[in-house]
Design a protein around this motif. Structure first.
Motif, short mmCIF file in Angstrom:
data_model
loop_
_atom_site.label_atom_id
_atom_site.label_comp_id
_atom_site.label_asym_id
_atom_site.label_seq_id
_atom_site.Cartn_x
_atom_site.Cartn_y
_atom_site.Cartn_z
N ILE A 91 0.84 -1.20 0.00
CA ILE A 91 0.00 0.00 0.00
C ILE A 91 0.88 1.26 0.00
O ILE A 91 0.62 2.22 -0.72
CB ILE A 91 -0.96 0.00 1.21
CG1 ILE A 91 -1.95 -1.15 1.07
CG2 ILE A 91 -1.68 1.33 1.35
CD1 ILE A 91 -2.83 -1.35 2.28
N TYR A 92 1.93 1.22 0.81
CA TYR A 92 2.87 2.34 0.88
C TYR A 92 3.52 2.56 -0.49
O TYR A 92 3.65 3.69 -0.96
CB TYR A 92 3.92 2.08 1.95
CG TYR A 92 4.97 3.16 2.04
CD1 TYR A 92 4.67 4.39 2.63
CD2 TYR A 92 6.23 2.97 1.51
CE1 TYR A 92 5.62 5.39 2.69
CE2 TYR A 92 7.19 3.95 1.57
CZ TYR A 92 6.88 5.16 2.16
OH TYR A 92 7.81 6.16 2.23
N GLY A 93 3.92 1.49 -1.15
CA GLY A 93 4.56 1.58 -2.47
C GLY A 93 3.62 2.15 -3.52
O GLY A 93 4.00 3.02 -4.32
N VAL A 94 2.36 1.67 -3.54
CA VAL A 94 1.38 2.18 -4.50
C VAL A 94 1.09 3.66 -4.24
O VAL A 94 1.00 4.47 -5.17
CB VAL A 94 0.10 1.33 -4.45
CG1 VAL A 94 -1.03 1.98 -5.24
CG2 VAL A 94 0.36 -0.08 -4.97
N ALA A 95 0.95 4.04 -2.98
CA ALA A 95 0.68 5.44 -2.63
C ALA A 95 1.86 6.33 -3.03
O ALA A 95 1.68 7.43 -3.58
CB ALA A 95 0.39 5.56 -1.14
#
Length: 144
Positions: free
Chosen positions: A6-10
């Motif tokens: 999620i952190y990477g996509v954000a």
């Protein structure tokens, strides 16, 4: 989906949004410059098409060598004579005197040019007047 995904996509989404904003600002600014330059070009072409000057030989003072020519504005635009370029026998004339700076349609002005010639040696010399919008007008001096 874990926290790191999620952190990477954000993170990638934020970078993508920032990139799109920067690219859009650059493209929009350049596009405005291109459109403005295109408008200026079209305006100058229109003015150039309406520019029409006639160069007439009036005489030369044999003692001082001052050449007198008349420029008639036959076009339908106001001419700013301070933006003209005058060429006499292939050389740009810097020390000329123009009687009127702004020449309305169907009016005229006198131009005085200091030369090394007199009434017997001025024959077949050429004067070129380049108008405010770049149209050139040639006069070959014929004393007779």
């Amino acid at each position: 989906m874990g926290f790191s995904e999620i952190y990477g996509v954000a993170f990638l989404s934020i970078i993508l949004l920032i990139s799109i904003t920067v690219i859009y600002g650059t493209v929009d600014s350049n596009l405005n410059n291109i459109l403005s330059a295109n408008d200026d070009h079209a305006y100058n072409l229109l003015k150039k098409s309406k520019e029409n000057l006639t160069v007439q030989y009036e005489g030369i003072d044999s003692d001082s060598g001052i050449l007198n020519i008349t420029v008639v504005n036959n076009g339908n635009i106001l001419e700013d004579a301070s933006k003209w370029t005058v060429i006499f026998e292939g050389d740009v004339v810097n020390n000329l005197v123009i009687e009127k700076t702004y020449i309305e349609p169907l009016s005229r002005t006198q131009i005085y040019i200091e030369t090394i010639y007199n009434s017997t040696t001025i024959d077949d010399k050429r004067v070129v007047v380049s108008g405010e919008f770049g149209t050139t007008f040639l006069k070959t001096i014929d004393v007779h």
